[in-house]
Design a protein around this motif. Sequence first.
Motif, mmCIF file in Angstrom:
data_model
loop_
_atom_site.group_PDB
_atom_site.id
_atom_site.type_symbol
_atom_site.label_atom_id
_atom_site.label_comp_id
_atom_site.label_asym_id
_atom_site.label_seq_id
_atom_site.Cartn_x
_atom_site.Cartn_y
_atom_site.Cartn_z
ATOM 1 N N UNK A 38 0.838 -1.200 0.000
ATOM 2 C CA UNK A 38 0.000 0.000 0.000
ATOM 3 C C UNK A 38 0.872 1.248 0.000
ATOM 4 N N UNK A 39 0.400 2.271 -0.700
ATOM 5 C CA UNK A 39 1.068 3.572 -0.720
ATOM 6 C C UNK A 39 0.195 4.533 0.076
ATOM 7 N N UNK A 40 0.584 4.783 1.312
ATOM 8 C CA UNK A 40 -0.218 5.589 2.235
ATOM 9 C C UNK A 40 0.227 7.044 2.150
ATOM 10 N N UNK A 41 -0.722 7.925 1.946
ATOM 11 C CA UNK A 41 -0.402 9.329 1.681
ATOM 12 C C UNK A 41 0.396 9.995 2.795
ATOM 13 N N UNK A 42 -0.045 9.853 4.030
ATOM 14 C CA UNK A 42 0.571 10.625 5.114
ATOM 15 C C UNK A 42 2.059 10.325 5.282
ATOM 16 N N UNK A 43 2.475 9.053 5.367
ATOM 17 C CA UNK A 43 3.919 8.787 5.466
ATOM 18 C C UNK A 43 4.697 9.291 4.260
ATOM 19 N N UNK A 44 4.098 9.189 3.067
ATOM 20 C CA UNK A 44 4.784 9.673 1.866
ATOM 21 C C UNK A 44 4.982 11.184 1.934
ATOM 22 N N UNK A 45 3.966 11.902 2.399
ATOM 23 C CA UNK A 45 4.083 13.352 2.535
ATOM 24 C C UNK A 45 5.195 13.708 3.515
ATOM 25 N N UNK A 46 5.245 12.972 4.635
ATOM 26 C CA UNK A 46 6.247 13.263 5.659
ATOM 27 C C UNK A 46 7.652 12.942 5.165
ATOM 28 N N UNK A 47 7.804 11.819 4.478
ATOM 29 C CA UNK A 47 9.129 11.400 4.003
ATOM 30 C C UNK A 47 9.662 12.345 2.928
ATOM 31 N N UNK A 48 8.777 12.785 2.039
ATOM 32 C CA UNK A 48 9.191 13.624 0.923
ATOM 33 C C UNK A 48 9.149 15.114 1.251
ATOM 34 N N UNK A 49 8.385 15.476 2.287
ATOM 35 C CA UNK A 49 8.274 16.890 2.637
ATOM 36 C C UNK A 49 7.426 17.676 1.666
ATOM 37 N N UNK A 50 6.379 17.025 1.143
ATOM 38 C CA UNK A 50 5.496 17.690 0.177
ATOM 39 C C UNK A 50 4.051 17.536 0.622
ATOM 40 N N UNK A 51 3.163 18.229 -0.067
ATOM 41 C CA UNK A 51 1.742 18.211 0.296
ATOM 42 C C UNK A 51 1.048 16.948 -0.202
ATOM 43 N N UNK A 52 -0.131 16.703 0.358
ATOM 44 C CA UNK A 52 -0.937 15.562 -0.093
ATOM 45 C C UNK A 52 -1.353 15.726 -1.550
ATOM 46 N N UNK A 53 -1.566 16.977 -1.964
ATOM 47 C CA UNK A 53 -1.960 17.215 -3.355
ATOM 48 C C UNK A 53 -0.888 16.707 -4.310
ATOM 49 N N UNK A 54 0.384 16.981 -4.008
ATOM 50 C CA UNK A 54 1.483 16.531 -4.864
ATOM 51 C C UNK A 54 1.564 15.010 -4.858
ATOM 52 N N UNK A 55 1.408 14.398 -3.689
ATOM 53 C CA UNK A 55 1.469 12.939 -3.601
ATOM 54 C C UNK A 55 0.328 12.313 -4.391
ATOM 55 N N UNK A 56 -0.866 12.871 -4.266
ATOM 56 C CA UNK A 56 -2.019 12.318 -5.002
ATOM 57 C C UNK A 56 -1.821 12.444 -6.506
ATOM 58 N N UNK A 57 -1.309 13.589 -6.955
ATOM 59 C CA UNK A 57 -1.042 13.775 -8.388
ATOM 60 C C UNK A 57 0.000 12.761 -8.863
ATOM 61 N N UNK A 58 1.012 12.546 -8.042
ATOM 62 C CA UNK A 58 2.061 11.585 -8.402
ATOM 63 C C UNK A 58 1.504 10.181 -8.509
ATOM 64 N N UNK A 59 0.666 9.789 -7.563
ATOM 65 C CA UNK A 59 0.073 8.453 -7.585
ATOM 66 C C UNK A 59 -0.787 8.276 -8.835
ATOM 67 N N UNK A 60 -1.550 9.306 -9.194
ATOM 68 C CA UNK A 60 -2.366 9.208 -10.414
ATOM 69 C C UNK A 60 -1.484 9.079 -11.652
ATOM 70 N N UNK A 61 -0.389 9.817 -11.673
ATOM 71 C CA UNK A 61 0.527 9.745 -12.814
ATOM 72 C C UNK A 61 1.153 8.358 -12.907
ATOM 73 N N UNK A 62 1.582 7.809 -11.778
ATOM 74 C CA UNK A 62 2.203 6.485 -11.775
ATOM 75 C C UNK A 62 1.189 5.389 -12.075
ATOM 76 N N UNK A 63 -0.065 5.647 -11.755
ATOM 77 C CA UNK A 63 -1.115 4.704 -12.142
ATOM 78 C C UNK A 63 -1.224 4.657 -13.664
ATOM 79 N N UNK A 64 -1.150 5.823 -14.304
ATOM 80 C CA UNK A 64 -1.214 5.871 -15.769
ATOM 81 C C UNK A 64 -0.029 5.154 -16.399
#
Length: 228
Positions: A38-64
């Motif tokens: 699973x790719x959980x938003x909150x830990x990813x945001x904390x590890x990367x130091x970015x917002x949830x919006x950026x993480x969600x956009x990235x996940x959608x892009x990687x899904x494509x």
Amino acid sequence: MSAPKLSKIDQQPATLRDMVQERMREAIVEGLFQPGERLVERPLCEQLGVSRTVVRETIRYLEAEGLVEILPGHGPIVAVMRWEDARQIYGIRRLLETAAAEQCARNIDADISRKLEAALKRLQEESVGKTRGSLFRATSDFYQQVFRGAEHHIAWDIVERLNGRISRLRMLTLTSTQRRRPGIAYMEDICAAVVSGNPEAARIAVECHLDAVAAIAERVFASEGDLQ
């Protein structure tokens, strides 16, 4: 077992989304995140130091790109790759890469030769003691020069959409003990054939490379099962 860690992005330039996508892509390709995880938003945001919006956009892009799957009621996970997926990817690569290599050889001139040989040199340098991520980027840059030389821009767009899954397969074959010949040797053959202006030799060089890596991948899938 501790959760995998990603290094924080301290600066946020205009290309932040691209940086996050590249870092997440490399983490999946190199196995920091395992297939089915699973790719959980909150830990990813904390590890990367970015917002949830950026993480969600990235996940959608990687899904494509086929690197992430969204499971109803479960959320995003790292996509599982099966031999049937790999077989189709190698088939698409054969069609697009042989056509590009042949046409690039027909179009060859001093400028194309210079750019292709420079890309090969970078690939040779990255193949010695460098990170797999940098090696995969150098490999992609080499192929991009072939497609540019062929003026197959639409075909390259298709390849770029597959690059994440292609890199996962490269990781699989790169780490296999079944290699009889290093991958860089095939790239050198492709470059030499294209630069010599011999379309048939260019096609054969690409086919030899893909035959070799596809055979390795098929054996690995047969012995180990899906990438999961």
